[in-house]
Design an enzyme around this catalytic site. Structure first.
Site, PDB file in Angstrom:
ATOM      1  N   ASP A 147       6.577  -2.132  13.504  1.00  9.24           N
ATOM      2  CA  ASP A 147       6.807  -0.805  14.065  1.00  9.24           C
ATOM      3  C   ASP A 147       8.314  -0.634  14.319  1.00  9.24           C
ATOM      4  O   ASP A 147       9.077  -1.593  14.255  1.00  9.24           O
ATOM      5  CB  ASP A 147       6.023  -0.645  15.375  1.00  9.24           C
ATOM      6  CG  ASP A 147       4.576  -0.253  15.114  1.00  9.24           C
ATOM      7  OD1 ASP A 147       4.314   0.355  14.064  1.00  9.24           O
ATOM      8  OD2 ASP A 147       3.720  -0.559  15.960  1.00  9.24           O
ATOM      9  N   TYR A 162       4.578  -5.890   8.708  1.00  9.15           N
ATOM     10  CA  TYR A 162       4.058  -4.606   9.180  1.00  9.15           C
ATOM     11  C   TYR A 162       4.694  -4.295  10.546  1.00  9.15           C
ATOM     12  O   TYR A 162       4.038  -4.327  11.576  1.00  9.15           O
ATOM     13  CB  TYR A 162       2.532  -4.765   9.286  1.00  9.15           C
ATOM     14  CG  TYR A 162       1.687  -3.530   9.518  1.00  9.15           C
ATOM     15  CD1 TYR A 162       2.234  -2.271   9.709  1.00  9.15           C
ATOM     16  CD2 TYR A 162       0.300  -3.627   9.554  1.00  9.15           C
ATOM     17  CE1 TYR A 162       1.425  -1.163   9.918  1.00  9.15           C
ATOM     18  CE2 TYR A 162      -0.517  -2.530   9.765  1.00  9.15           C
ATOM     19  CZ  TYR A 162       0.059  -1.315   9.950  1.00  9.15           C
ATOM     20  OH  TYR A 162      -0.747  -0.224  10.171  1.00  9.15           O
ATOM     21  N   ARG A 218       0.871  -1.163   0.000  1.00  7.82           N
ATOM     22  CA  ARG A 218       0.000   0.000   0.000  1.00  7.82           C
ATOM     23  C   ARG A 218       0.911   1.217   0.000  1.00  7.82           C
ATOM     24  O   ARG A 218       1.908   1.262   0.737  1.00  7.82           O
ATOM     25  CB  ARG A 218      -0.855  -0.044   1.267  1.00  7.82           C
ATOM     26  CG  ARG A 218      -2.059   0.823   1.220  1.00  7.82           C
ATOM     27  CD  ARG A 218      -3.121   0.327   0.283  1.00  7.82           C
ATOM     28  NE  ARG A 218      -4.193   1.315   0.208  1.00  7.82           N
ATOM     29  CZ  ARG A 218      -4.797   1.669  -0.905  1.00  7.82           C
ATOM     30  NH1 ARG A 218      -4.468   1.132  -2.060  1.00  7.82           N
ATOM     31  NH2 ARG A 218      -5.764   2.575  -0.883  1.00  7.82           N
TER      32      ARG A 218
HETATM   33  P1  FAD Z   1      12.707   1.732   5.670  1.00 12.33           P
HETATM   34  O1  FAD Z   1      12.693   2.870   6.615  1.00 12.33           O
HETATM   35  O2  FAD Z   1      11.670   1.669   4.599  1.00 12.33           O
HETATM   36  O3  FAD Z   1      14.158   1.681   5.012  1.00 12.33           O
HETATM   37  C1  FAD Z   1      14.448   0.948   3.851  1.00 12.33           C
HETATM   38  C2  FAD Z   1      15.377   1.794   3.009  1.00 12.33           C
HETATM   39  O4  FAD Z   1      15.856   0.994   1.915  1.00 12.33           O
HETATM   40  C3  FAD Z   1      14.681   2.999   2.386  1.00 12.33           C
HETATM   41  O5  FAD Z   1      15.337   4.193   2.781  1.00 12.33           O
HETATM   42  C4  FAD Z   1      14.784   2.756   0.885  1.00 12.33           C
HETATM   43  O6  FAD Z   1      15.015   3.930   0.132  1.00 12.33           O
HETATM   44  C5  FAD Z   1      15.986   1.828   0.801  1.00 12.33           C
HETATM   45  N1  FAD Z   1      15.978   0.991  -0.398  1.00 12.33           N
HETATM   46  C6  FAD Z   1      14.984   0.199  -0.834  1.00 12.33           C
HETATM   47  N2  FAD Z   1      15.322  -0.387  -1.990  1.00 12.33           N
HETATM   48  C7  FAD Z   1      16.568   0.038  -2.298  1.00 12.33           C
HETATM   49  C8  FAD Z   1      17.453  -0.189  -3.381  1.00 12.33           C
HETATM   50  N3  FAD Z   1      17.117  -0.991  -4.399  1.00 12.33           N
HETATM   51  N4  FAD Z   1      18.652   0.417  -3.380  1.00 12.33           N
HETATM   52  C9  FAD Z   1      19.000   1.265  -2.357  1.00 12.33           C
HETATM   53  N5  FAD Z   1      18.197   1.527  -1.314  1.00 12.33           N
HETATM   54  C10 FAD Z   1      17.000   0.919  -1.283  1.00 12.33           C
HETATM   55  N6  FAD Z   1       6.467   2.820  13.538  1.00 12.33           N
HETATM   56  C11 FAD Z   1       6.343   3.143  14.855  1.00 12.33           C
HETATM   57  O7  FAD Z   1       6.969   2.502  15.704  1.00 12.33           O
HETATM   58  N7  FAD Z   1       5.551   4.186  15.247  1.00 12.33           N
HETATM   59  C12 FAD Z   1       4.837   4.934  14.369  1.00 12.33           C
HETATM   60  O8  FAD Z   1       4.131   5.874  14.763  1.00 12.33           O
HETATM   61  C13 FAD Z   1       4.933   4.606  12.975  1.00 12.33           C
HETATM   62  N8  FAD Z   1       4.250   5.318  12.059  1.00 12.33           N
HETATM   63  C14 FAD Z   1       4.371   4.983  10.747  1.00 12.33           C
HETATM   64  C15 FAD Z   1       3.655   5.764   9.824  1.00 12.33           C
HETATM   65  C16 FAD Z   1       3.761   5.474   8.474  1.00 12.33           C
HETATM   66  C17 FAD Z   1       2.989   6.307   7.485  1.00 12.33           C
HETATM   67  C18 FAD Z   1       4.583   4.393   8.036  1.00 12.33           C
HETATM   68  C19 FAD Z   1       4.701   4.080   6.573  1.00 12.33           C
HETATM   69  C20 FAD Z   1       5.294   3.645   8.944  1.00 12.33           C
HETATM   70  C21 FAD Z   1       5.196   3.921  10.312  1.00 12.33           C
HETATM   71  N9  FAD Z   1       5.926   3.203  11.257  1.00 12.33           N
HETATM   72  C22 FAD Z   1       5.790   3.519  12.589  1.00 12.33           C
HETATM   73  C23 FAD Z   1       6.827   2.089  10.878  1.00 12.33           C
HETATM   74  C24 FAD Z   1       8.284   2.529  10.674  1.00 12.33           C
HETATM   75  O9  FAD Z   1       8.349   3.492   9.648  1.00 12.33           O
HETATM   76  C25 FAD Z   1       9.108   1.305  10.287  1.00 12.33           C
HETATM   77  O10 FAD Z   1       9.035   0.334  11.299  1.00 12.33           O
HETATM   78  C26 FAD Z   1      10.597   1.574  10.029  1.00 12.33           C
HETATM   79  O11 FAD Z   1      10.853   2.815   9.476  1.00 12.33           O
HETATM   80  C27 FAD Z   1      11.124   0.480   9.116  1.00 12.33           C
HETATM   81  O12 FAD Z   1      12.511   0.579   8.934  1.00 12.33           O
HETATM   82  P2  FAD Z   1      13.202  -0.257   7.769  1.00 12.33           P
HETATM   83  O13 FAD Z   1      14.657  -0.010   7.874  1.00 12.33           O
HETATM   84  O14 FAD Z   1      12.705  -1.637   7.794  1.00 12.33           O
HETATM   85  O15 FAD Z   1      12.602   0.340   6.410  1.00 12.33           O
HETATM   86  N1  UDP Z   2      -8.003   2.380  12.232  1.00 10.45           N
HETATM   87  C1  UDP Z   2      -9.329   2.752  12.128  1.00 10.45           C
HETATM   88  N2  UDP Z   2      -9.702   4.001  12.491  1.00 10.45           N
HETATM   89  C2  UDP Z   2      -8.821   4.913  12.961  1.00 10.45           C
HETATM   90  C3  UDP Z   2      -7.469   4.535  13.079  1.00 10.45           C
HETATM   91  C4  UDP Z   2      -7.089   3.264  12.701  1.00 10.45           C
HETATM   92  O1  UDP Z   2     -10.146   1.965  11.703  1.00 10.45           O
HETATM   93  O2  UDP Z   2      -9.222   6.053  13.255  1.00 10.45           O
HETATM   94  C5  UDP Z   2      -7.627   1.017  11.805  1.00 10.45           C
HETATM   95  C6  UDP Z   2      -7.191   1.000  10.336  1.00 10.45           C
HETATM   96  O3  UDP Z   2      -7.616  -0.229   9.783  1.00 10.45           O
HETATM   97  C7  UDP Z   2      -5.690   1.047  10.423  1.00 10.45           C
HETATM   98  C8  UDP Z   2      -5.433   0.207  11.675  1.00 10.45           C
HETATM   99  O4  UDP Z   2      -6.525   0.535  12.536  1.00 10.45           O
HETATM  100  O5  UDP Z   2      -5.068   0.498   9.271  1.00 10.45           O
HETATM  101  C9  UDP Z   2      -4.116   0.475  12.373  1.00 10.45           C
HETATM  102  O6  UDP Z   2      -4.050   1.828  12.715  1.00 10.45           O
HETATM  103  P1  UDP Z   2      -2.676   2.523  13.102  1.00 10.45           P
HETATM  104  O7  UDP Z   2      -2.962   3.911  13.535  1.00 10.45           O
HETATM  105  O8  UDP Z   2      -1.954   1.620  14.024  1.00 10.45           O
HETATM  106  O9  UDP Z   2      -1.975   2.522  11.668  1.00 10.45           O
HETATM  107  P2  UDP Z   2      -0.564   3.037  11.132  1.00 10.45           P
HETATM  108  O10 UDP Z   2      -0.117   4.166  12.026  1.00 10.45           O
HETATM  109  O11 UDP Z   2       0.339   1.848  11.137  1.00 10.45           O
HETATM  110  O12 UDP Z   2      -0.917   3.491   9.760  1.00 10.45           O
END
Ligand code: FAD
Ligand code: UDP
Length: 367
Positions: free
Chosen positions: A350, A348, A249
């Site tokens: 954190d 997925y 996604r």
């Molecule tokens: P990434 O941070 O994705 O690092 C992978 C890196 O590999 C990237 O920089 C990418 O550019 C690089 N890469 C990929 N392919 C290649 C290639 N072919 N060549 C060179 N480089 C490459 N976690 C929490 O604990 N709390 C939160 O509130 C939270 N909020 C989130 C909100 C969002 C919108 C998202 C998307 C994630 C959130 N997370 C949160 C999860 C958190 O972002 C991840 O757990 C963490 O950043 C993952 O680290 P990673 O090193 O696995 O991946």
């Molecule tokens: N969710 C929801 N309503 C909200 C917030 C979250 O239904 O207001 C559900 C939604 O399916 C989401 C999941 O709970 O994908 C996990 O939410 P979280 O905030 O943990 O998501 P993330 O920060 O990883 O995007």
């Protein structure tokens, strides 16, 4: 070019932690990332004294003592507690689902009244063992909360009907019968003071990093660069999608600078109705109580993923997990390549789970 013990692909949290541990063990590492910056999805940048979470709100929370002590060696965390507001049309509710939510929704006052209200709604539905997210949600909180606060948000976030989604996605959300708006149940929580990029900088101190450098181009030119590779990109891409694409996604972030001090009064406001195309608005200054005459807000729009887009979330349903296992079987036979992180392990995760996984990987690899 020089040779290294490890080529680390990805300067995200997994790559940074592994690089730090490997350096500590006397190994020579090269970290590459295709983005023009380090820190992966936890990247923050400072503007007008506000640290902007460029890839969405990142709140650190964990109950893992080792992980908490680990990150605190490098940066301090403030006492931020995530208490998002959910907006459904013109109604505002507290999250996660708690007595404040129920009181606002039904005018109930005591936990018993709330429980009775939810139970009476659940009873009417006659759901057995929940088979999907819709049934799980309904069985957990009843019809009103599900329809106002879960259904629309979830369907736009994942681009699928709740009936076609795995239940585990909302098991992340607490349900409690106390007046407690803390979104997480974990023992420790906070925001890295000064921005998460500092954490990545500290972890990479003394390690060579090449940015705007894609692995697939780089390795063609430098096939013998390292003894081993730690790969944190997409596992299906690594194998040329030979069994087919895993589903991801994506998101589109739209950030605005506003000439006002306080736009929404909270760091995170979720928009739970289906008709509004974004899922949440983040107001960054509230994460660190930053003093600034202006404010920065980010709209988060969920999006379908296609090749070339950023793959933010793995879609861990049965079909994709089965496909992942085929790639994992190839990965297990590699010997010289280790797969890690949200994309390399298609999980997925954190932040705390990524750090834990990277430390476990380093323990095993460097022992
Ligand atoms: P990434 O941070 O994705 O690092 C992978 C890196 O590999 C990237 O920089 C990418 O550019 C690089 N890469 C990929 N392919 C290649 C290639 N072919 N060549 C060179 N480089 C490459 N976690 C929490 O604990 N709390 C939160 O509130 C939270 N909020 C989130 C909100 C969002 C919108 C998202 C998307 C994630 C959130 N997370 C949160 C999860 C958190 O972002 C991840 O757990 C963490 O950043 C993952 O680290 P990673 O090193 O696995 O991946
Ligand atoms: N969710 C929801 N309503 C909200 C917030 C979250 O239904 O207001 C559900 C939604 O399916 C989401 C999941 O709970 O994908 C996990 O939410 P979280 O905030 O943990 O998501 P993330 O920060 O990883 O995007």
């Amino acid at each position: 070019m020089e040779r290294y013990d490890y080529l680390i692909v990805g300067a995200g949290l997994f790559g940074c932690v592994f690089a730090y541990e490997a350096k500590k063990a006397g190994k020579k590492c090269l970290v590459i990332d295709k983005r023009p910056h380090i820190a992966g999805n936890i990247f923050t940048k400072n503007k007008d004294n506000v640290n902007i979470h460029v890839y969405g709100a990142h709140i650190f929370h964990t109950s893992n003592e080792r992980v908490w002590n680990y990150v605190n060696q490098f940066v301090s965390f403030n006492n931020f507690v995530n208490s998002p507001i959910a907006r459904y049309r013109d109604e505002l509710y507290n999250l996660p689902f708690n007595m404040n939510t129920f009181s606002k929704m039904w005018g109930v006052v005591t936990p018993r009244e709330a429980r009775e209200k939810i139970d009476s709604q659940i009873e009417e539905l006659h759901i057995g063992e929940p088979k999907n997210l819709e049934e799980q949600g309904l069985k957990l909180v009843g019809r009103d909360v599900f329809e106002k606060l879960i259904k629309g948000y979830t369907e736009k976030q994942w681009g699928k009907s709740c009936k076609d989604l795995p239940a585990f996605i909302i098991k992340r959300l607490p349900l409690r019968f106390t007046y407690d708006n803390n979104y997480f149940n974990d023992r420790y929580q906070g925001i890295a003071e000064g921005g998460y990029t500092r954490l990545a900088e500290k972890l990479l101190e003394g390690t060579k990093v090449l940015l705007s450098c894609d692995y697939f181009d780089f390795i063609k030119e430098n096939p013998d660069i390292a003894e081993k590779t730690v790969y944190t990109g997409m596992i299906d891409e690594f194998y040329g999608y030979r069994f087919g694409e895993l589903e991801y996604r994506s998101l589109r972030f739209e950030t605005k600078r506003l000439e006002e001090e306080n736009y929404q009064g909270n760091a995170v406001v979720n928009y739970t109705e289906r008709e509004i195309p974004y899922t949440r608005i983040i107001e960054h200054k509230h994460f660190e109580r930053s003093q600034s005459p202006v404010t920065y807000i980010t709209y988060e729009y969920p999006a379908d993923w296609k090749r070339g887009d950023e793959p933010y979330y793995p879609v861990n349903d049965e079909k994709n997990d089965a496909l992942y296992r085929k790639y994992k079987a190839l990965a297990d036979r590699e010997g010289k390549v280790i797969f890690g992180g949200r994309l390399g392990q298609y999980k997925y995760y954190d932040m705390d789970k990524v750090i834990d996984a990277a430390l476990a990987c380093a323990d095993e690899e460097l022992k």
